[in-house]
Design a protein around this motif. Sequence first.
Motif, mmCIF file in Angstrom:
data_model
loop_
_atom_site.group_PDB
_atom_site.id
_atom_site.type_symbol
_atom_site.label_atom_id
_atom_site.label_comp_id
_atom_site.label_asym_id
_atom_site.label_seq_id
_atom_site.Cartn_x
_atom_site.Cartn_y
_atom_site.Cartn_z
ATOM 1 N N PRO A 154 0.804 -1.229 0.000
ATOM 2 C CA PRO A 154 0.000 0.000 0.000
ATOM 3 C C PRO A 154 0.835 1.277 0.000
ATOM 4 O O PRO A 154 0.356 2.317 -0.476
ATOM 5 N N ALA A 155 2.071 1.231 0.496
ATOM 6 C CA ALA A 155 2.934 2.410 0.431
ATOM 7 C C ALA A 155 3.238 2.791 -1.010
ATOM 8 O O ALA A 155 3.472 3.978 -1.317
ATOM 9 N N SER A 156 3.249 1.811 -1.903
ATOM 10 C CA SER A 156 3.523 2.104 -3.311
ATOM 11 C C SER A 156 2.350 2.787 -3.994
ATOM 12 O O SER A 156 2.525 3.472 -5.004
ATOM 13 N N LEU A 157 1.147 2.582 -3.463
ATOM 14 C CA LEU A 157 -0.053 3.092 -4.127
ATOM 15 C C LEU A 157 -0.100 4.608 -4.188
ATOM 16 O O LEU A 157 -0.822 5.172 -5.017
ATOM 17 N N VAL A 158 0.652 5.278 -3.309
ATOM 18 C CA VAL A 158 0.639 6.740 -3.290
ATOM 19 C C VAL A 158 1.864 7.333 -3.981
ATOM 20 O O VAL A 158 2.055 8.555 -3.967
ATOM 21 N N LEU A 159 2.690 6.497 -4.619
ATOM 22 C CA LEU A 159 3.849 7.012 -5.335
ATOM 23 C C LEU A 159 3.395 7.693 -6.621
ATOM 24 O O LEU A 159 2.529 7.176 -7.334
ATOM 25 N N PRO A 160 3.947 8.847 -6.945
ATOM 26 C CA PRO A 160 3.499 9.561 -8.141
ATOM 27 C C PRO A 160 3.755 8.770 -9.419
ATOM 28 O O PRO A 160 4.867 8.304 -9.668
ATOM 29 N N GLY A 161 2.686 8.591 -10.210
ATOM 30 C CA GLY A 161 2.810 7.918 -11.489
ATOM 31 C C GLY A 161 2.939 6.412 -11.420
ATOM 32 O O GLY A 161 3.109 5.759 -12.451
#
Length: 413
Positions: free
Chosen positions: A48-55
């Motif tokens: 889930p931390a990756s889900l908010v990475l830009p693009g």
Amino acid sequence: MRFPRPAIAALVAMSLASPALADVPLPTKAERAVHERALTLDTHLDTPASLVLPGWSITQRHSVRDDYTQVDVPRMIAGGLDGGFWAIYTPQGPLDPASTRAARDYAFARAVAIHAMVAAHPEAFALADKAADAAPIAASGRRVVYLSIENAWPLGDDPTLLQAFHALGVRISGFAHFRTNQFADSSTDAPKWDGLSPAGVQLLAEMNRLGVVADLSHSSDAALDDALRLSKAPILLSHSGCKAVYDHPRNIDDAHLRALAAQGGVIQINSVYVKKLVQDPQRKAALDALEQRYPEHRTLSAAERADYLAQRHAIDRQWPEARAGFDDFMANLRHALTVAGVDHVGIGMDWDGGGGVAGLEDVADLPKVTAALLRAGYSEADVDKIWSGNVLRVLTAAEAESARERAGAATAQ
């Protein structure tokens, strides 16, 4: 477990010809078939931390060499990972009311991001509510999404707030993280409560009432003792290791492994604390400086993310990380199986939160684990238990305890 971003393993690709990887099993067709037949769940996905990475998109294939991420739909398909427990992780901060309220909002936002992922890609994901939901979801070709809480700090002084997270799909919850908090002593911090705090005992009771599995990874041995004594349902270590293999505070000793098994619980072996490694102090200093510039709780802009990755790659080139290997991970898994028994061991690699070793870089490599287990003499039925049968049994037991408590409450009215 979720390391701060600069402390995540530098997952730089290594050649299969390397001596460290010489014994990594390349699955045969038959071994791959066993893996594909198994219902494969990982109990600690920090993705889930990756889900908010830009693009960044969960449906596109990424490379661990490029952006350090380890889980996406194409790699889950390649590695035969049917899903698991997607972590709502909150880095521990001050225990004052304002900070705790901010942590609560942060945790709810992370839960919303997981739900948004499922809603945006219904062909790829499905939310799971009960233990019995996992197999039908996997059979439909979608990935299983349970939610979990890593660090209960966001619950503040109200254990009943867990009800709201339960309604959002949380079925596993931990107590503490790297630092002692209001619910429990951490295994990596000074003790304050000698185990679970009074609020932690209340939180455990609330978990039993709701049917949420209590997770004692990151909590102290004394907190584990309290949970083993007090919980009315089996407990879980969602991403832990074995002290007999690597004596680290985050790992547990054989006596606790046996006590966990006797209580009906399960240890899910991670791929982080599997071997003592000595890093270049200059590497640590550079990573600490990068973390100060880009703290993990911040949502980065596209330009900031690009700068972070560029600096991170430069650090990895200048001061390569000492890394554990596939055999080190398997040594932990085999030890747990020997001591606790095949009915009490599973897998929670800690992907996207610090997990991964040489030869087991991301979820695409998971068939190697099944191949190694089969070659070690474990049966297909054993493999099924390790990959999901054991954790789903624990979740089923938690559901049964919740049903008993609800029935008892109804009778008392």
